[in-house]
Scaffold this active site. Structure first.
Site, short mmCIF file in Angstrom:
data_model
loop_
_atom_site.label_atom_id
_atom_site.label_comp_id
_atom_site.label_asym_id
_atom_site.label_seq_id
_atom_site.Cartn_x
_atom_site.Cartn_y
_atom_site.Cartn_z
N ASN A 82 0.90 -1.25 -0.07
CA ASN A 82 0.11 -0.09 0.04
C ASN A 82 0.93 1.16 -0.08
O ASN A 82 0.99 2.11 1.04
CB ASN A 82 -0.78 0.02 1.21
CG ASN A 82 -0.15 0.00 2.51
OD1 ASN A 82 0.95 -0.67 2.62
ND2 ASN A 82 -1.01 0.71 3.40
N ASP A 122 -0.08 -5.84 12.51
CA ASP A 122 -0.70 -5.13 11.56
C ASP A 122 -0.41 -3.50 11.59
O ASP A 122 -1.16 -2.73 11.46
CB ASP A 122 -2.25 -5.04 11.74
CG ASP A 122 -3.07 -5.16 10.21
OD1 ASP A 122 -2.38 -5.27 9.25
OD2 ASP A 122 -4.11 -4.54 10.28
#
Length: 417
Positions: free
Chosen positions: A96, A306
């Protein structure tokens, strides 16, 4: 690299020295001796810490570093430094970025920025071109450059035929396809778990059903294609049950859970604190209990921090408009230590590498040294002074945690705090 590590308790079930306190002599990066009160005639550097414990190096299957394109959030250099200080010797970096990592040259760039570091970075390429969910990216071309998996980070693949094609195509070269478990049509404008708390706060809910429908769909596609699938950051009891049944069928599926989804429930959102706005959302205690049980019985293969740095401008806004995400590398060990025994915590942190093509390195004579050094008994309250990331969006801020990381020794390099 030549060093002598003094009085280290070895936590490694694959080592013949498991659960014993030993000295370790390291010569040219290899473990040459393990024993009590080893001599140091060649005057190698000695490493010793209070209540020193060591284990195989830890692994995180989902981190975001921003670079290229979002260096104001985090850079690869500082991200790897943060990972090392947090005890991780291997991390898988998501795609990303801007531009999205979806080509051979993009993967090559990431690896060039991660050279000569104690932490090994594994590049995850995008599953679709530009991460737009419409056309498959050049998966094999990225594999040739070293990509270990394919994932449009936090983006659902809406088209089931596209997911079917991805699983079929990647199976030709043992490629690992990662599919974010959320049906966007069901989620709608939901910003937190759909339950009593969301109703009382007047916030739109994201129901368990949105995740479980997508998990169910992808498992059907996996069975049809005979592919290789990883489902990241599951958050519901239903997802645990679905994946448990899929594993009984011997489907080639793995999954992970974000550490904060093991720790918090949606009730912490009563103050509208955007630090707790994550995706998937924090669920109920019933879900948390099921996730912990799934981790214990092996249904859930690995945990992840995460780690997703965000600018302060993306969090200091109304809850509906705030960005999803939290940093988590720095707090991962301390949070897990409050939930599990030290042996279970280490076992959880060291599993999952093989799924991403990395073998573990047991702490035995003749092996390369790849270890994390830590003290499991230190207690503290996590605060901004514990944050090494450029961004400060930490979900564990002001939480009591347990355990101090001293650093890592890996890739023939020493990185100590």
């Amino acid at each position: 690299m030549n060093i002598l590590i003094k009085s280290a308790k070895i936590i490694d079930p694959k080592s013949e020295f498991h659960n014993t306190t030993q000295d370790l002599l390291i010569e040219k990066g290899m473990i040459s001796q393990i024993g009590n009160l080893l001599k140091n005639p060649k005057k190698y550097q000695e490493i010793s810490f209070e209540n020193l414990h060591i284990s195989q190096g830890w692994f995180d299957s989902s981190v975001c570093f921003g670079e290229p394109g979002f260096e104001e959030r985090e850079t690869i250099k500082n991200g790897l430094k943060t990972a090392a200080a947090s005890g991780f010797t291997t991390v898988a970096m998501n795609a990303n970025t801007h531009p999205v990592i979806d080509s051979n040259s993009d993967v090559t760039f990431v690896y060039s920025k991660a050279q000569h570091h104690a932490v090994k970075l594994l590049a995850v390429g995008a599953l679709t071109k530009d991460g737009n969910g419409e056309d498959l990216a050049e998966l094999f071309d990225m594999k040739s450059a070293g990509a270990v998996a394919y994932y449009d980070y936090k983006k659902s693949i809406v088209n089931p035929n596209l997911m079917k094609l991805a699983l079929q195509y990647a199976s030709n070269f043992d490629g690992l396809v990662i599919s974010f478990p959320q049906d966007n049509k069901i989620t709608g404008l939901g910003v937190m778990n759909e339950q009593i708390t969301s109703t009382s706060l007047g916030l739109k809910g994201n129901p368990n059903l949105a995740e479980e429908l997508q998990v169910s769909r992808d498992l059907f596609l996996l069975e049809y294609t005979n592919g290789k699938l990883h489902i990241p950051t599951i958050s519901t009891a239903g997802s645990v049950s679905l994946i448990r049944e899929a594993k009984k069928k011997k489907l080639n599926v793995s999954c992970s859970v974000a550490i904060h989804n093991l720790f918090f429930t949606d009730e912490v959102l009563k103050d509208f604190n955007t630090l707790y706005k994550v995706l998937p959302p924090l669920r109920t205690q019933h879900d948390v209990d099921a996730l912990i049980e799934g981790l214990k019985d092996g249904t859930i293969d690995m945990v992840t921090s995460d780690h997703n740095p965000m600018d302060v401008e993306q969090k200091k806004v109304e809850f509906d408009h705030a960005a999803y995400g939290t940093i988590g590398l720095e707090s991962a060990f301390g949070a897990l230590q409050t939930l599990f025994t030290i042996k279970k915590t280490v076992e959880i942190l060291t599993r999952g590498k093989q799924r991403f093509g990395e073998e573990g390195t047991p702490i035995n004579i003749g092996n390369k040294l790849n270890i994390t050094l830590f003290n499991p008994e230190t207690k503290y309250v996590f605060s901004t002074k514990n944050i090494l990331s450029k961004s400060k969006n930490a979900i564990f801020e002001n939480q009591p945690l347990e355990g101090k990381v001293y650093g890592i020794i890996a890739n023939n390099q020493i990185s100590l705090n």
